[in-house]
Design a protein around this motif. Structure first.
Motif, PDB file in Angstrom:
ATOM      1  N   LEU A 164     -33.153 -23.449   3.037  1.00 44.00           N
ATOM      2  CA  LEU A 164     -31.987 -22.579   3.003  1.00 44.00           C
ATOM      3  C   LEU A 164     -30.717 -23.326   3.396  1.00 44.00           C
ATOM      4  O   LEU A 164     -30.650 -23.928   4.458  1.00 44.00           O
ATOM      5  CB  LEU A 164     -32.193 -21.404   3.955  1.00 44.00           C
ATOM      6  CG  LEU A 164     -31.080 -20.388   3.855  1.00 44.00           C
ATOM      7  CD1 LEU A 164     -31.429 -19.328   2.834  1.00 44.00           C
ATOM      8  CD2 LEU A 164     -30.842 -19.763   5.204  1.00 44.00           C
ATOM      9  N   LEU A 165     -29.749 -23.310   2.520  1.00 39.50           N
ATOM     10  CA  LEU A 165     -28.441 -23.842   2.890  1.00 39.50           C
ATOM     11  C   LEU A 165     -27.541 -22.654   3.183  1.00 39.50           C
ATOM     12  O   LEU A 165     -27.480 -21.694   2.418  1.00 39.50           O
ATOM     13  CB  LEU A 165     -27.851 -24.672   1.752  1.00 39.50           C
ATOM     14  CG  LEU A 165     -28.443 -26.069   1.582  1.00 39.50           C
ATOM     15  CD1 LEU A 165     -27.848 -26.750   0.372  1.00 39.50           C
ATOM     16  CD2 LEU A 165     -28.221 -26.918   2.825  1.00 39.50           C
ATOM     17  N   MET A 166     -26.844 -22.739   4.305  1.00 36.04           N
ATOM     18  CA  MET A 166     -25.978 -21.638   4.687  1.00 36.04           C
ATOM     19  C   MET A 166     -24.636 -21.783   3.961  1.00 36.04           C
ATOM     20  O   MET A 166     -24.291 -22.859   3.491  1.00 36.04           O
ATOM     21  CB  MET A 166     -25.715 -21.655   6.196  1.00 36.04           C
ATOM     22  CG  MET A 166     -26.920 -21.936   7.047  1.00 36.04           C
ATOM     23  SD  MET A 166     -27.878 -20.480   7.383  1.00 36.04           S
ATOM     24  CE  MET A 166     -26.850 -19.633   8.561  1.00 36.04           C
ATOM     25  N   ILE A 187     -18.851 -24.348  -6.463  1.00 35.40           N
ATOM     26  CA  ILE A 187     -19.574 -24.282  -5.181  1.00 35.40           C
ATOM     27  C   ILE A 187     -19.348 -22.917  -4.538  1.00 35.40           C
ATOM     28  O   ILE A 187     -20.277 -22.297  -4.010  1.00 35.40           O
ATOM     29  CB  ILE A 187     -19.096 -25.404  -4.220  1.00 35.40           C
ATOM     30  CG1 ILE A 187     -19.206 -26.776  -4.891  1.00 35.40           C
ATOM     31  CG2 ILE A 187     -19.891 -25.369  -2.932  1.00 35.40           C
ATOM     32  CD1 ILE A 187     -20.611 -27.184  -5.261  1.00 35.40           C
ATOM     33  N   VAL A 188     -18.095 -22.476  -4.626  1.00 42.42           N
ATOM     34  CA  VAL A 188     -17.762 -21.189  -4.010  1.00 42.42           C
ATOM     35  C   VAL A 188     -18.639 -20.075  -4.584  1.00 42.42           C
ATOM     36  O   VAL A 188     -19.073 -19.170  -3.880  1.00 42.42           O
ATOM     37  CB  VAL A 188     -16.260 -20.877  -4.195  1.00 42.42           C
ATOM     38  CG1 VAL A 188     -15.935 -19.461  -3.747  1.00 42.42           C
ATOM     39  CG2 VAL A 188     -15.414 -21.871  -3.404  1.00 42.42           C
ATOM     40  N   GLU A 189     -18.928 -20.191  -5.860  1.00 38.56           N
ATOM     41  CA  GLU A 189     -19.783 -19.193  -6.508  1.00 38.56           C
ATOM     42  C   GLU A 189     -21.162 -19.097  -5.866  1.00 38.56           C
ATOM     43  O   GLU A 189     -21.803 -18.061  -5.902  1.00 38.56           O
ATOM     44  CB  GLU A 189     -19.980 -19.579  -7.986  1.00 38.56           C
ATOM     45  CG  GLU A 189     -19.056 -18.840  -8.921  1.00 38.56           C
ATOM     46  CD  GLU A 189     -19.150 -19.425 -10.318  1.00 38.56           C
ATOM     47  OE1 GLU A 189     -20.274 -19.779 -10.736  1.00 38.56           O
ATOM     48  OE2 GLU A 189     -18.095 -19.557 -10.956  1.00 38.56           O
ATOM     49  N   HIS A 190     -21.612 -20.236  -5.342  1.00 45.26           N
ATOM     50  CA  HIS A 190     -22.958 -20.267  -4.756  1.00 45.26           C
ATOM     51  C   HIS A 190     -23.056 -19.546  -3.421  1.00 45.26           C
ATOM     52  O   HIS A 190     -24.149 -19.336  -2.908  1.00 45.26           O
ATOM     53  CB  HIS A 190     -23.403 -21.731  -4.552  1.00 45.26           C
ATOM     54  CG  HIS A 190     -24.158 -22.257  -5.710  1.00 45.26           C
ATOM     55  ND1 HIS A 190     -23.525 -22.779  -6.813  1.00 45.26           N
ATOM     56  CD2 HIS A 190     -25.496 -22.331  -5.965  1.00 45.26           C
ATOM     57  CE1 HIS A 190     -24.439 -23.168  -7.693  1.00 45.26           C
ATOM     58  NE2 HIS A 190     -25.631 -22.905  -7.206  1.00 45.26           N
ATOM     59  N   MET A 191     -21.929 -19.223  -2.846  1.00 44.86           N
ATOM     60  CA  MET A 191     -21.960 -18.673  -1.487  1.00 44.86           C
ATOM     61  C   MET A 191     -22.500 -17.262  -1.514  1.00 44.86           C
ATOM     62  O   MET A 191     -22.294 -16.510  -2.457  1.00 44.86           O
ATOM     63  CB  MET A 191     -20.566 -18.704  -0.879  1.00 44.86           C
ATOM     64  CG  MET A 191     -19.987 -20.097  -0.952  1.00 44.86           C
ATOM     65  SD  MET A 191     -18.954 -20.449   0.422  1.00 44.86           S
ATOM     66  CE  MET A 191     -18.393 -22.087   0.018  1.00 44.86           C
ATOM     67  N   ARG A 192     -23.201 -16.949  -0.456  1.00 44.13           N
ATOM     68  CA  ARG A 192     -23.896 -15.673  -0.439  1.00 44.13           C
ATOM     69  C   ARG A 192     -23.184 -14.634   0.424  1.00 44.13           C
ATOM     70  O   ARG A 192     -23.663 -13.539   0.603  1.00 44.13           O
ATOM     71  CB  ARG A 192     -25.313 -15.879   0.077  1.00 44.13           C
ATOM     72  CG  ARG A 192     -26.117 -16.777  -0.852  1.00 44.13           C
ATOM     73  CD  ARG A 192     -27.465 -17.040  -0.262  1.00 44.13           C
ATOM     74  NE  ARG A 192     -27.337 -17.569   1.099  1.00 44.13           N
ATOM     75  CZ  ARG A 192     -28.344 -17.657   1.941  1.00 44.13           C
ATOM     76  NH1 ARG A 192     -29.531 -17.228   1.592  1.00 44.13           N
ATOM     77  NH2 ARG A 192     -28.160 -18.159   3.144  1.00 44.13           N
TER      78      ARG A 192
END
Lengths: 102, 1310
Positions: B290-292, B315-320
């Motif tokens: 898991l990457l935070m 990258i921003v899209e990948h944020m949860r």
């Protein structure tokens, strides 16, 4: 209470959350819609050069005071003012009658 | 504290920073090397906290009444910083500096304070440029050293960390030399960070040298080292080697963790290799790692710094958007701005504006304020800022971005001037109004520095922007900068600034006035008479202005805060000392219970000593536990217990007829203790036959239930429970515990039916409320036989019926062990539905931990959105500590490193507590290392615990142990505490019953304030508290001290003291107190206080004759004393059901009445009888002392008092009794009317009317108040008033009556 006393009494409201962009002139102009404004005291901070965000407005008549109190919300330049009956007299002026009300 | 103690992981600008999280590695292989100590065997749980709940026994050691000032300060500073980090994820430079200066000012910065400060100099300061941060950390380091802080290796490591976080280039060898010269040994963490430093600049050779060091010292090479190497090779331009590190790691038995991949992602980002980044992200996902969001933000930062910002959106899209996302993202924006990437920052900002919460202060949108402010502070190009403002405004995110930015620019002063003017220009272009006061902050700034060119420049700008300057501006801000008004005029003219003549004159007037230059004012005013009024007006306004801008409140706020912090910490201490007492008592109970008889006898002396010790420490044992201990000891004291039991039974047969219920109860209990169900039941039945009303006490009933159910006599056991209900036997907590035990016995036998029946009976009868404990045996019963399906059904049943969910952890553990996925799924669904998903996840997490399935556990705890639940974490930690299970605890601590809001110090403290339990110093040392890796500033308690463990094992303590030094001093926090706060604190402590702490504070105050003494109020409280604690000697001492100090004790304090003395039977001290108080004269004390209580003291000593003699002579000797009441004595005796005494007192009353014509005692007794519903006794007394009826005043007082104090029914009834006893006594009849008319009955007009008519028939004259009331009733009922209504008001007549009464008698005592 200021409202009931006769004579030279000024009918005051205490206004807070005054946005920094407006000064005495604008505040006075705004409150003119409720009645003749006799006084407007908006203290500035000598250290910062900004005003402190609150002021006292004195109306010449009780009617003006009541009009101002009845209106809600008070919006000036998009900011909402908080207007309440003044609980503290103008600094420097003595008013025993009012002091009793505090 | 959680937010701060959590490792700050955002924007570790260099891969070196990846070092910090060793705990993240799968530490199974590493653990083998590092922690060779196995879990110890489980010892008897004597000293173990088995109770979940907050038991921070180590945080505040209650034996040390006052904590050290440093600890307090640390907590205070920590709290300040923490609240900042918690809210925003960052610390402002201003706050950090303030805390730094405060800590310095005290003069004794402690080691962990230093750590805390250093720790805050890195990425927690996203608004501060890197160079400035380094400067700051260096400044703090030097200053604290100068002030005498001893640096240990943890400080050097923290300093290294700031170097790394702030990308400071330094020579690692120099650093080592520096440590060496300070005689500080580097440790694993030091080497790791030095390797990181080399890798940062791509110096693989340097890194290898250090690596060699580590190997030679046999230090383990952890994941962190490999992570650094990834960076190192990449920075050296060797991407192949960088990528190869992962397989090297695997070869060494270390799985690449999230941080390894993050290193990799960062180096790809530096190269702008988005394909590789995407590929790695995929790998990570597939590897179930898991990457935070924070990690991804680092990638964003790396990309931007290397000018590859075009990839940022991907990258921003990948944020949860997990918990804490917004503050983290804001900090990313701030860092980007600080590093000169405001454009990228703005695109990031726009990606999460939907998540931002608008401030409540404004009705119009104002999103992005933090962004604009920081742009202004960083002096970003105005055109950029104006662009951002336009964008924000156009997209409806901010209603007035330009104005807001202008405000920030004006506040920033130093840098803001140009920007402010430029912003105003933009505003003008936008058609926004510009006002003279916008320039005031600029003028203020220039005026302070007497910066005339600046002032003139601002004036020119004003003129240029078409803003007219007004009188205020000139008089307040401009003219004072010039030596004289004339020079001002000249300068203005020279600078080409046009000024309206009138304005200048008015301003001059005001300036002269404010300078106190009356002469100047006068001459000016002569010249410009017309402006005089405006000049004075200006002066007046100026004065008002000064009043308004008087001294700031800051010092007061400051004082208040620090006292608050102090009181807060004291409160915690009070709490923990209570807990401590309870634990001690329980410990004692367990200890004695676990010893067998011979041991008890052989250890008798020790136990006695221990009791004595506890007494000295003023630790009291709660009654329940005391009884438990006493019971055990009693049963042991008898040698050869069984023999005794037999003998007792023999005795019983012998004296069967003489057996009292109490004797039966004792015997039944004895049988129960010896598991003799038959005999116990037989005895119980015998007892019931003899006396069907007799009830056992709760404990004996439950013991009976236990023994009966244990021997299969379930129905009889249930009958006992029912009998308990019938006889209204109250269950206490300890007896409820016994019920649980009873059911547990059944559970061990797998007898679910018995448990269900008992449970049902207990709950339906309402003997006890359903609790987790009482419900647990049923579940335990199924678990015992590994019938999990049954256990689950029972869980559902118990939850539905009683809303309890006991043993859920055991159930889940069982299922996990067994691998019953299907049922587990069901349980989880059920839990999720009943207690919510978060709780369910924690339950599952703990079960995985407990059963050693750490990989699964990690996955659970990394669930996005999960946050720390301190109570649940503590529950598990305490469980591990109690069972001495190191492995699950250690894993929990490691896994929670990234958990949102997890208090890291708490976690390590748990770990150390277990180390302490097992006396495992190696583990403790390793824990300390991990704390350094995590860059944690531990609390003092944690350091002390660690030091303790090391010292116990004769190991050197590698840091300065925060000692419990001198307690708060008057100059702590850099201020002098006046006596008042001490007094307030003492009073607060006393009010909560904590005498010890109150006295400790008093001692401190006495030490620091010469001549400090408690105030009257505090002393009065102290007396009352001491009396409450039965410390009568101390209470007397306090009273004497007060009188010596010319203080005045309150009536209440004296009354309590005298009553306390009476209850101890200490008539001598009552006399002394009387003598002492007599000298006072000024307080109003009932004259009867001392007489009554002396009598009670005699009675307490069973010296009834003295009591009678005292009271008798009191009434005989002085007829005036008729006015004084002794009902207090009667009431006390009646309350105590002391018949023997009552007989004697009643005989005395009769004697006084019939022989000495002193009626007061009899009257009092009579009234007490009435008051307490003893009608028969009252009647009887009346027959013997007829004269009582003549005591009109007393009777009248009684009726009046009843009216005032009692509800109308309870008042009415005794009065009625009285009336019907002596219907011939006309004089007294009106007694019954007044209350009936004035209380609840007055609503009943018909009875009132009937009463009045009867009064008239019997010739009773009603008083005016009664008539007045009656008239009201008539009028309300619409009838004509048949008498003349008294003309005055109710109040008038009430006062009149009161006056009459007070003239005729004194108020009764008490």
């Amino acid at each position: 209470m200021a409202a009931t006393a006769a004579g030279k009494k000024v009918f005051e409201v205490f206004v807070s959350k005054v946005p920094w962009t407006v000064a005495t002139k604008e505040v006075k102009e705004y409150f003119r819609q409720f009645g003749q404004v006799k006084k407007c005291l908006l203290p500035f901070d000598k250290e910062t050069g900004f005003h402190r965000g609150f002021c006292w407005i004195g109306f010449t008549t009780e009617e003006g005071l009541q009009n101002a109190l009845q209106k809600d919300p008070h919006i000036i330049e998009g900011a909402r003012l908080q207007v309440q009956k003044n609980r503290k007299p103008f600094s420097g002026r003595k008013s025993n009658k009012e002091a009793e009300d505090i | 504290m959680a937010a701060l103690l959590r490792s700050a992981r955002l924007l570790k600008c260099s891969p070196a920073a990846l070092l910090q999280v060793f705990g993240n590695s799968r530490h199974v292989p590493a653990a083998g090397r590092l922690y060779s100590e196995a879990v110890g065997t489980t010892r008897a749980g004597l000293c173990v906290q088995t109770v979940p709940g907050r038991l921070n026994v180590n945080r505040y050691n209650p034996s040390v009444a006052v904590r050290s000032k440093q600890a307090q300060q640390f907590d205070w500073a920590l709290a300040k910083l923490d609240s900042s980090v918690r809210r925003t994820g960052r610390v402002t430079k201003t706050l950090l500096l303030r805390i730094f200066h405060d800590i310095c000012r005290t003069g004794y910065p402690s080691g962990n304070q230093a750590l805390l400060l250093l720790r805050s100099c890195g990425s927690l300061l996203p608004e501060v440029p890197l160079a400035e941060r380094i400067e700051l950390s260096q400044q703090i380091w030097d200053k604290l050293q100068e002030l005498g802080t001893t640096y240990d290796v943890s400080h050097y490591n923290a300093l290294l960390k700031t170097y790394l976080q702030n990308e400071f280039r330094f020579s690692p060898t120099d650093f080592l030399t520096k440590m060496e010269s300070a005689n500080v040994q580097p440790n694993r963490v030091t080497y790791q960070r030095l390797i990181a430093a080399y890798c940062e600049v791509g110096d693989i050779e340097g890194a290898s040298t250090i690596l060699g060091f580590m190997k030679s010292k046999d230090l383990p090479i952890t994941e962190a080292v490999f992570n650094s190497l990834v960076t190192g090779h990449a920075r050296a331009g060797d991407m192949d080697s960088a990528e190869g590190i992962l397989s090297v790691m695997k070869g060494a038995g270390i799985e690449p963790g999230p941080d390894t991949y993050l290193s990799l992602l960062n180096v790809y980002a530096e190269k702008g290799d988005i394909a590789k980044i995407k590929q790695t992200l995929e790998t990570v996902e597939n590897a179930d790692i898991l990457l935070m969001d924070r990690d991804l933000m680092q990638v964003v930062f790396s990309l931007t710094k290397a000018s590859h910002q075009q990839h940022v959106p991907e990258i921003v899209e990948h944020m949860r958007h997990e918990r804490g996302y917004v503050p983290d993202a804001m900090n990313l924006c701030l860092s980007l701005i600080t590093h000169g990437h405001e454009e990228t920052a703005f695109s990031v900002l726009k990606s999460f504006t939907g998540l931002l919460v608008e401030s409540q202060t404004s009705d119009s949108p104002d999103l992005g304020n933090f962004f604009l402010r920081h742009c202004a502070n960083m002096d970003k190009p105005v055109e950029n800022i104006v662009g951002f403002c336009k964008d924000l405004k156009d997209s409806g995110l901010h209603s007035s971005p330009l104005q807001f930015t202008l405000q920030c620019a004006l506040e920033a002063k130093k840098t803001g001037e140009c920007m402010a003017v430029e912003l105003m220009r933009s505003m003008k272009e936008e058609g926004l109004p510009l006002r003279p006061h916008y320039f005031c902050p600029l003028f203020t700034h220039y005026q302070k520095d007497k910066n005339i060119p600046g002032t003139l420049q601002a004036l020119r700008a004003m003129q240029e922007l078409g803003v007219a300057s007004d009188v205020d501006t000139f008089s307040i801000y401009i003219l004072p900068s010039f030596p004289s008004v004339d020079s001002a005029r000249t300068s203005l003219k020279e600078a080409g600034i046009d000024v309206d003549g009138n304005i200048l004159i008015a301003a001059e007037l005001r300036t002269e006035a404010s300078r106190g230059n009356l002469a100047g004012l006068f001459s000016l005013s002569n010249a410009f008479r017309a402006s005089l009024i405006s000049g004075f007006r200006g002066l007046f306004a100026g004065l008002q202005y000064f009043c308004c801008s008087g001294p700031t409140e800051a010092p007061f706020v400051y004082l208040y805060d620090s006292i608050n912090v102090f009181i807060e910490s004291r409160k915690c201490q009070i709490g923990s000392s209570l807990l401590f007492a309870e634990n001690v008592a329980y410990f004692l109970y367990n200890l004695i219970d676990s010893l067998n008889e011979t041991e008890v006898h052989s250890k008798e002396e020790q136990i006695r000593e221990y009791f004595g010790l506890l007494k000295n420490m003023n630790i009291s044992i709660s009654l329940n536990i005391f009884r438990g201990i006493r019971n055990i000891l009693e049963s042991y004291q008898v040698p050869e217990l069984v023999k005794k039991l037999e003998r007792a039974l023999e005795l019983k047969t012998q004296y069967e007829t003489d057996m009292t219920p109490a004797a039966y109860a004792t015997l039944i209990n004895l049988c129960c203790r010896h598991d003799n169900a038959e005999e116990a039941l037989k005895l119980k039945m015998e007892l019931a036959r003899k006396d069907s009303d007799a009830a056992l006490d709760a404990q004996k009933y439950v013991a009976l239930v236990r023994v009966l159910s244990k021997h299969g006599k379930l129905e009889e056991a249930i009958d006992m429970l029912k009998e308990m209900k019938e006889k209204d036997v109250q269950l206490r907590d300890s007896t409820i515990g016994l019920l649980t035990l009873t059911m547990n016995t059944a559970a061990m036998k797998g007898d679910a039916n018995t448990i269900r029946r008992l449970q049902e009976t207990i709950f339906t009868l309402g003997l006890a409320k359903p609790s987790s404990n009482l419900c647990s045996p049923l579940i335990a019963c199924y678990l015992e036989s590994e019938n999990y399906a049954g256990a689950f059904d029972a869980t559902v049943e118990v939850q539905k019926q009683y809303n309890q969910m006991p043993k859920i952890h055991d159930l889940i553990c069982g299922l996990v062990e067994k691998g019953d996925a299907e049922l587990l799924q069901k349980v989880m669904e059920f839990l999720s539905q009943e207690r919510g998903e978060m709780m369910m996840l924690y339950d599952l997490y703990f079960a995985f931990l407990q059963t050693g399935r750490y990989k699964e556990a990690r996955k659970i705890i990394e669930t996005p959105g999960l946050r720390a639940r301190p109570t649940r974490l503590q529950w598990f930690a305490e469980k591990c500590i109690a069972a001495q299970q190191m492995e699950p605890l250690e894993n929990m601590v490691d896994m929670t490193v990234k958990l949102f809001e997890c208090d890291r110090d708490d976690m390590y403290h748990y770990l150390l507590r277990l180390c302490k339990e097992t006396n495992d110093w190696q583990k403790a040392e390793a824990t300390w290392m991990k704390m350094q890796e995590e860059n944690l500033a531990p609390r003092e308690r944690t350091l002390r615990l660690l030091a303790d463990i090391l010292k116990n094992n004769d190991k050197e303590v590698p840091f300065e142990v925060p000692e419990v030094k001198e307690p708060i001093r008057s100059d702590s926090m850099g201020m002098v505490l006046s006596p008042a706060p001490y007094d307030t604190l003492i009073k607060t402590l006393l009010a909560s019953g904590n005498i010890e702490d109150a006295m400790a504070v008093k001692n401190i105050a006495t030490d620091h304030i010469p001549g400090f003494s408690l105030s009257d109020n505090a002393n009065n409280l102290l007396i009352i508290s001491q009396v409450k604690r039965c410390q009568m000697k101390d209470a007397m001492g306090t009273l004497k001290g007060m009188l010596q100090a010319d203080q005045v004790p309150t009536q209440l304090a004296i009354t309590r003291l005298v009553q306390g003395l009476a209850s101890e039977g200490n008539s001598q001290d009552i006399q002394e107190a009387e003598a002492l108080v007599k000298t006072l004269g000024s307080i109003k004390l009932s004259s009867m206080l001392f007489v009554n209580n002396t009598a009670l003291a005699h009675i307490k000593n069973e010296d009834i004759d003295s009591a009678v003699e005292l009271l008798e002579s009191f009434y005989i000797q002085n007829t005036e004393n008729q006015k004084s009441s002794i009902s207090f004595v009667f009431r006390k005796v009646l309350d105590a059901n002391n018949d023997a005494v009552l007989d004697k007192l009643s005989a005395m009353a009769e004697r006084l009445c019939n022989h000495f014509a002193s009626y007061r005692a009899a009257t009092d007794l009579f009234l007490i009888y009435l008051d307490t519903g003893r009608t028969e006794e009252a009647k009887f007394l009346l027959q013997r002392c007829a004269a009582v009826n003549e005591q009109k005043d007393t009777m009248g007082y009684f009726s009046q008092r009843s009216v005032r104090t009692l509800t109308h029914f309870s008042t009415w009834r005794p009065l009625q009794h009285y009336y019907f006893m002596r219907p011939d006594m006309c004089r007294m009849k009106y007694c019954m009317f007044s209350p009936s008319l004035s209380t609840g009955l007055d609503k009943d007009f018909s009875s009132a009317k009937a009463l009045y008519e009867r009064m008239q028939a019997e010739g009773v004259k009603a008083d005016e108040l009664t008539l007045k009331r009656l008239a009201l009733l008539y009028k309300e009922a619409g009838e004509t008033v048949p008498f003349e209504e008294p003309p005055e008001s109710f109040r008038f007549y009430a006062d009149k009556l009161n006056k009459q009464r007070s003239e005729s008698m004194e108020p009764a005592n008490n």
